[in-house]
Design a protein around this motif. Structure first.
Motif, short mmCIF file in Angstrom:
data_model
loop_
_atom_site.label_atom_id
_atom_site.label_comp_id
_atom_site.label_asym_id
_atom_site.label_seq_id
_atom_site.Cartn_x
_atom_site.Cartn_y
_atom_site.Cartn_z
N SER A 95 0.67 -1.22 -0.20
CA SER A 95 -0.41 -0.13 0.02
C SER A 95 0.69 1.01 0.13
O SER A 95 0.37 2.33 -0.37
CB SER A 95 -1.09 -0.29 1.10
N ARG A 99 -0.61 2.88 -6.04
CA ARG A 99 -2.21 3.43 -5.88
C ARG A 99 -3.08 2.87 -4.83
O ARG A 99 -3.40 3.53 -4.09
CB ARG A 99 -2.12 4.11 -7.45
N ARG A 100 -2.70 2.02 -5.77
CA ARG A 100 -4.11 0.93 -4.62
C ARG A 100 -4.26 -0.47 -5.06
O ARG A 100 -3.76 -0.63 -5.67
CB ARG A 100 -5.46 1.59 -5.55
N ASN A 125 -5.62 3.07 1.35
CA ASN A 125 -5.20 2.20 0.49
C ASN A 125 -5.38 1.22 -0.11
O ASN A 125 -4.95 0.93 -1.82
CB ASN A 125 -4.49 3.64 -0.55
#
Ligand code: SAH
Length: 215
Positions: A95, A99-100, A125
């Motif tokens: 994480s 980004r995700r 995220n």
């Protein structure tokens, strides 16, 4: 027992074992591994060994986690799928580097514990799902990266299909009674390139969602 000094020592050990990616190393240093293991194993959290997390599952050895993360070549913009949330340790590190993270686990109680750890650490995220990761996550596909932390004889076709062109999937390939190898698959315009990273030993990738009675 755990202090920032333990984590710094862990990172030194990973460096001397050949991990050179500095952003991967600092992401590892930032995640307290002792929060992801059962109380009985807390004092062993910084040994370079796999540790039991319940339901017959294990938290991978730090060198294996680091090799997988380094092999993904992350730059911070990626949409990544993880199959096998387990304790959530690997996802918590990822994480910090993507980004995700979309992560799937077939044992609901393990997933609930992992979610509580993400909340406690302020990890926001990571998106979780209880289910069979062999099917991937079709609603969110395609992915830039896929990280599979359970072994199977062949990479599941759904996962290969959900990788972007140029995307990378790393997973342990092999059975339970013989050698497994960590393999990096890179999707090309036509087909896949594969490369063996190291010999490993992972729990099996199993179909379906685990029932409460499953060990
Ligand atoms: N990445 C984890 C280690 C996971 S051990 C960590 O950092 O702790 C492997 C995990 O994969 C186990 O929790 C197991 O239940 C899960 N698993 C096995 N087959 C699966 C499947 N088909 N879908 C989702 N999870 C699976």
């Amino acid at each position: 027992m755990s202090t920032p000094a333990h984590r710094a020592r862990q990172v030194l050990a990973l460096r001397s074992a050949g991990i050179t990616d500095t952003s991967a190393l600092s992401a590892i240093e930032n995640v307290p591994r002792e929060l992801f293991v059962p109380d009985a194993f807390r004092d062993r959290a910084y040994e370079d060994t796999a540790l039991p997390i319940g339901y017959g599952q294990t938290l991978s050895q730090p060198l294996v986690v680091a090799t997988m993360i380094q092999g993904l070549g992350l730059v911070g913009r990626e949409k990544l799928l993880e199959v096998g949330t387990g304790s959530g340790y690997h996802a918590a590190i990822l994480s910090n580097l993507c980004r995700r993270v979309y992560t799937i686990e077939r044992h609901r109680p393990l997933l609930a514990d992992a979610e509580a750890r993400f909340d406690a650490l302020g990890v926001n995220n990571v998106v979780t799902r209880a289910g069979d990761g062999m099917n991937g996550w079709p609603e969110q596909a395609p992915f830039d990266r896929i990280s599979v932390t359970a072994a199977s004889d062949t990479p599941p076709q759904h996962l290969l299909d959900q990788l972007k062109i140029g995307g990378i999937m790393i997973m342990p390939v092999g059975g339970q009674s013989r050698l497994q190898q960590l393999v990096r698959f890179t999707r090309k315009e036509e087909g896949f390139e594969s490369e063996v990273l190291m010999d490993v030993r992972f729990v099996p990738l199993l179909p379906g969602v685990a029932e409460a009675a499953d060990a």
